[in-house]
Enzyme design. Structure first.
Site, PDB file in Angstrom:
ATOM      1  N   SER A  52       0.808  -1.229   0.000  1.00  0.00           N
ATOM      2  CA  SER A  52       0.000   0.000   0.000  1.00  0.00           C
ATOM      3  C   SER A  52       0.838   1.276   0.000  1.00  0.00           C
ATOM      4  O   SER A  52       0.304   2.356  -0.234  1.00  0.00           O
ATOM      5  CB  SER A  52      -0.946   0.025   1.203  1.00  0.00           C
ATOM      6  N   LYS A  93       0.823   4.588   6.669  1.00  0.00           N
ATOM      7  CA  LYS A  93       0.215   5.472   5.672  1.00  0.00           C
ATOM      8  C   LYS A  93       0.855   6.854   5.792  1.00  0.00           C
ATOM      9  O   LYS A  93       1.653   7.108   6.674  1.00  0.00           O
ATOM     10  CB  LYS A  93      -1.303   5.604   5.883  1.00  0.00           C
TER      11      LYS A  93
END
Length: 197
Positions: A52, A93
């Protein structure tokens, strides 16, 4: 027995050996306590699992996470964070929007308070996708929404393949769920580098 002769004598070498042993024990105990304090309260290792955060982080890379920086100040846009996700895993993230800001994602463009956000950390990937004739973000847009107080909006750098604040299962990330800021890649050796400088 001769006069002035000691009844018993401990050789000086034995006393010195006991003293050195005690000093080593103290040093090891202190080192152990420091390791526990550093590991649990200041810094923590983290292993990247999943793609990701491509093209900037890859599965198997090991990072050092600074666990105290956000006790001193709030997160800043662009910082890479690790946080406890709702499904019981820790996610890595990037901070995109801060409390009180409005955020909107349309294709490859991100708007903060109505202004387009520069994204140098994924610009090369966006440019490559444009060359190939498609957008980089093929996964999700996000309607203009205000970030609640005490929370942030975070996205993975791999926009087409990231479960992040755009999804209902993750949503906005409360400050109290943030583990810390990713500081250093320490493995593999060829990629040792500071993340924030």
């Amino acid at each position: 027995m001769q006069p002035n002769q000691p009844i018993s004598a401990t050789p000086a070498k034995t006393v010195q050996t006991k003293s050195e042993t005690w000093e080593w024990i103290k040093a090891l105990v202190i080192a152990g306590v420091l390791v526990i304090i550093i590991r649990w309260f200041l810094f923590s290792p983290f292993i990247v699992d999943g793609d990701s955060m491509h093209p900037n982080f890859f599965t198997g890379e090991r990072l050092i996470v600074n666990k105290i920086v956000y006790d001193i100040r709030d997160p800043k846009r662009g910082e890479v964070i690790v946080f406890h996700a709702p499904e019981g895993k820790d996610y890595i993230k990037r901070v995109i929007a801060l409390p009180g800001e409005t955020v909107k994602v349309v294709g490859d463009k991100v708007y903060i308070n109505g202004e387009e956000l520069a994204q140098p950390f994924i610009q090369a990937a966006i440019d490559q996708a444009v060359k190939e004739g498609h957008p980089y973000n093929t996964l999700l847009d996000f309607p203009e929404t205000k970030v609640p107080e005490g929370e942030i909006f975070a996205m993975g750098d791999n926009r087409p393949n990231s479960k992040d604040s755009r999804t209902k299962s993750v949503g906005f990330v409360p400050y109290n769920k943030i583990v810390g800021r990713a500081e250093v890649i320490f493995w593999p050796v060829k990629k040792i580098s500071f993340i924030h400088f």
